[in-house]
Design an enzyme around this catalytic site. Structure first.
Site, mmCIF file in Angstrom:
data_model
loop_
_atom_site.group_PDB
_atom_site.id
_atom_site.type_symbol
_atom_site.label_atom_id
_atom_site.label_comp_id
_atom_site.label_asym_id
_atom_site.label_seq_id
_atom_site.Cartn_x
_atom_site.Cartn_y
_atom_site.Cartn_z
ATOM 1 N N ASP A 112 0.902 -3.212 -5.876
ATOM 2 C CA ASP A 112 0.668 -4.116 -4.733
ATOM 3 C C ASP A 112 -0.202 -5.299 -5.186
ATOM 4 O O ASP A 112 0.054 -6.452 -4.839
ATOM 5 C CB ASP A 112 -0.060 -3.392 -3.587
ATOM 6 C CG ASP A 112 0.719 -2.198 -3.048
ATOM 7 O OD1 ASP A 112 1.206 -2.276 -1.921
ATOM 8 O OD2 ASP A 112 0.845 -1.199 -3.769
ATOM 9 N N ASP A 162 4.792 -9.489 1.437
ATOM 10 C CA ASP A 162 4.469 -8.071 1.339
ATOM 11 C C ASP A 162 4.809 -7.681 -0.097
ATOM 12 O O ASP A 162 5.980 -7.500 -0.435
ATOM 13 C CB ASP A 162 5.288 -7.247 2.342
ATOM 14 C CG ASP A 162 4.814 -5.798 2.380
ATOM 15 O OD1 ASP A 162 4.138 -5.370 1.424
ATOM 16 O OD2 ASP A 162 5.136 -5.103 3.364
ATOM 17 N N LEU A 194 4.485 -5.072 -1.857
ATOM 18 C CA LEU A 194 5.218 -3.815 -1.961
ATOM 19 C C LEU A 194 5.285 -3.247 -0.554
ATOM 20 O O LEU A 194 4.249 -3.028 0.061
ATOM 21 C CB LEU A 194 4.451 -2.841 -2.880
ATOM 22 C CG LEU A 194 5.295 -1.877 -3.688
ATOM 23 C CD1 LEU A 194 6.186 -2.619 -4.672
ATOM 24 C CD2 LEU A 194 4.403 -0.912 -4.460
ATOM 25 N N THR A 222 4.767 1.376 0.260
ATOM 26 C CA THR A 222 3.793 1.844 -0.745
ATOM 27 C C THR A 222 3.565 3.349 -0.630
ATOM 28 O O THR A 222 3.421 4.045 -1.628
ATOM 29 C CB THR A 222 2.458 1.080 -0.585
ATOM 30 O OG1 THR A 222 2.716 -0.288 -0.857
ATOM 31 C CG2 THR A 222 1.398 1.584 -1.542
ATOM 32 N N THR A 247 10.526 5.222 11.231
ATOM 33 C CA THR A 247 9.518 5.559 10.216
ATOM 34 C C THR A 247 9.607 7.024 9.787
ATOM 35 O O THR A 247 10.017 7.881 10.563
ATOM 36 C CB THR A 247 8.112 5.272 10.785
ATOM 37 O OG1 THR A 247 7.137 5.511 9.783
ATOM 38 C CG2 THR A 247 7.790 6.118 12.010
ATOM 39 N N HIS A 306 4.760 7.148 9.729
ATOM 40 C CA HIS A 306 3.834 6.594 10.733
ATOM 41 C C HIS A 306 4.316 6.897 12.150
ATOM 42 O O HIS A 306 4.349 6.015 13.006
ATOM 43 C CB HIS A 306 3.677 5.078 10.553
ATOM 44 C CG HIS A 306 3.085 4.689 9.231
ATOM 45 N ND1 HIS A 306 3.847 4.205 8.179
ATOM 46 C CD2 HIS A 306 1.805 4.723 8.784
ATOM 47 C CE1 HIS A 306 3.056 3.959 7.139
ATOM 48 N NE2 HIS A 306 1.822 4.256 7.480
ATOM 49 N N ASP A 327 5.693 -7.677 6.965
ATOM 50 C CA ASP A 327 6.721 -6.629 6.943
ATOM 51 C C ASP A 327 8.033 -7.122 7.535
ATOM 52 O O ASP A 327 9.109 -6.673 7.145
ATOM 53 C CB ASP A 327 6.282 -5.420 7.781
ATOM 54 C CG ASP A 327 5.167 -4.630 7.130
ATOM 55 O OD1 ASP A 327 5.350 -4.197 5.990
ATOM 56 O OD2 ASP A 327 4.115 -4.468 7.783
HETATM 57 P P1 AMP Z 1 7.136 2.602 7.914
HETATM 58 O O1 AMP Z 1 8.362 2.410 8.710
HETATM 59 O O2 AMP Z 1 6.244 3.691 8.408
HETATM 60 O O3 AMP Z 1 7.430 2.721 6.439
HETATM 61 O O4 AMP Z 1 6.279 1.269 8.105
HETATM 62 C C1 AMP Z 1 6.782 -0.003 7.767
HETATM 63 C C2 AMP Z 1 5.643 -0.887 7.324
HETATM 64 O O5 AMP Z 1 4.667 -0.974 8.363
HETATM 65 C C3 AMP Z 1 4.901 -0.397 6.094
HETATM 66 O O6 AMP Z 1 4.471 -1.517 5.370
HETATM 67 C C4 AMP Z 1 3.709 0.324 6.654
HETATM 68 O O7 AMP Z 1 2.638 0.268 5.771
HETATM 69 C C5 AMP Z 1 3.428 -0.464 7.925
HETATM 70 N N1 AMP Z 1 2.914 0.445 8.960
HETATM 71 C C6 AMP Z 1 3.597 1.007 9.975
HETATM 72 N N2 AMP Z 1 2.811 1.800 10.722
HETATM 73 C C7 AMP Z 1 1.593 1.739 10.172
HETATM 74 C C8 AMP Z 1 0.336 2.331 10.477
HETATM 75 N N3 AMP Z 1 0.187 3.156 11.518
HETATM 76 N N4 AMP Z 1 -0.723 2.020 9.683
HETATM 77 C C9 AMP Z 1 -0.579 1.207 8.630
HETATM 78 N N5 AMP Z 1 0.586 0.610 8.282
HETATM 79 C C10 AMP Z 1 1.658 0.875 9.034
HETATM 80 MG MG MG Z 2 4.874 -3.285 4.321
HETATM 81 MG MG MG Z 3 2.811 -3.636 1.454
#
Ligand code: AMP
Ligand code: MG
Ligand code: MG
Length: 334
Positions: free
Chosen positions: A51, A117, A119, A122, A222, A225, A274
């Site tokens: 990153d 972004d 990465l 991550t 997700t 998350h 993102d």
């Molecule tokens: P995901 O779909 O969970 O992979 O999330 C997509 C992007 O949003 C990634 O860059 C995650 O780091 C960020 N993201 C989503 N939800 C959160 C969360 N609760 N805290 C931190 N980053 C999040």
């Molecule tokens: Mg991201």
């Molecule tokens: Mg990132």
């Protein structure tokens, strides 16, 4: 090649080239086995050496060629001199060969905002590393369960992307997605990685656009998350299938390659870096990304970074998915 390509296409050609370099950095850090993981807000919000190095590479490269751009990167990094070998000065010929849409022919550098972004995914990048290195240190992969671990790790690598989005007048107008580990299935000797890119009014390239059949609702969301609101909202879509994968970039790839019909994330969490590049590519092929109320996000330099009202993205039939968002979700997210 056009003798003097217009600004947007020159910027995209540079973004493409530095996205490829970024992919190489992400592969190199993975191969080193030393990810240098730092927790940001917690265990589900990580930063690695990839990153950090990729963000330095993208920001330094673009600002050297385009000094008046506003560039906003995800990572908070100390201001320091960037090693020369991280700087990419070439431009991708494939981009320079394409015409600039007339509506963007007189853009000025100072009017553009670049969302980086370095990465995306991550979390999945670190999980893949820990699975890979847990089997790697054994002499041989003996059991079926170890093979399964290896397969899971490799699949997670596909969730990782590098995202460079360009906005003008608050709108995401162009984007680059690099997928560093694409083609991992081909084994040793394969050339890994691919770069997808798109510009509103021009189209998107680097992949084959495909759609899920109209009568199939496949929802992607997700994998790391989630919460009750997120799962309730997914179920409210009455999906035939749910695909939980990491990364906002990767979920848009699922939409444009015909693996999913909607990306549904009823939570805050994603940020402007993102969604900017993925949104531009999705919109370039006729799709739509909004919040859970159906409103567009703004990508001006001074907006707040958090996408507080969630993400709803589709290639087709956006209205259907929007109409199924529960009131409880709309009330919870503003
Ligand atoms: P995901 O779909 O969970 O992979 O999330 C997509 C992007 O949003 C990634 O860059 C995650 O780091 C960020 N993201 C989503 N939800 C959160 C969360 N609760 N805290 C931190 N980053 C999040
Ligand atoms: Mg991201
Ligand atoms: Mg990132």
């Amino acid at each position: 090649m056009a003798t003097n390509p217009l600004l947007l296409m020159r910027l995209m050609a540079s973004a493409y080239a530095v996205a490829e370099k970024s992919g190489a950095i992400a592969r190199r850090v993975m191969q080193s086995g030393d990810l240098g993981i730092v927790e940001k807000t917690g265990a589900n919000d990580l930063q690695t050496a990839a990153d950090r190095l990729v963000q330095k590479s993208i920001c330094a490269s673009l600002s050297r060629s385009f000094p008046k751009l506003t560039i906003i990167g995800e990572e908070d990094l100390p201001a320091e001199t960037v090693e020369e070998d991280l700087i990419e000065t070439t431009q991708a010929e494939e981009v320079l060969l394409k015409p600039c849409p007339p509506e963007y022919s007189s853009l000025k550098e100072e009017e553009l905002v670049v969302w980086v972004d370095p990465l995306d995914g991550t979390k999945e990048y670190t999980e893949a590393a820990s699975l890979l290195y847990s089997t790697h240190h054994r002499q041989k992969v003996h059991s079926g369960s170890e093979l399964q671990l290896l397969a899971t790790a490799l699949r997670l690598l596909d969730h990782v992307t590098v995202l460079i989005g360009i906005s003008y007048g608050g709108k995401a107008i162009a984007g680059v997605i690099n997928q560093p580990f694409y083609n991992y299935q081909l084994g040793s000797g394969a050339v890994l990685g691919r770069t997808m890119w798109g510009v509103l009014g021009l189209g998107a390239f680097g992949f084959q656009l495909q759609e899920v059949p109209d009568n199939q609702r496949i929802v992607t969301t997700t994998r790391s998350h989630s919460n009750k609101l997120v799962t309730d909202c997914v179920q409210a879509m009455e999906p035939h299938k749910v695909i939980k994968v990491g990364g906002a970039g990767n979920k848009i790839v699922q939409l444009v390659e015909g693996n999913a019909s909607a990306y549904v994330f009823a939570s805050l969490g994603t940020k402007k870096w993102d969604t900017c590049a993925p949104e531009a590519i999705l919109h370039a092929v006729g799709g739509k990304l909004t919040d859970m109320h159906g409103n567009a996000y703004c990508y001006d330099a001074n907006v707040k970074h958090m996408n507080s009202a969630g993400v709803l993205a589709t290639l087709r039939n956006h209205e259907y998915y929007l109409s199924r968002v529960p009131q409880s979700v709309q009330q919870a997210l503003s």
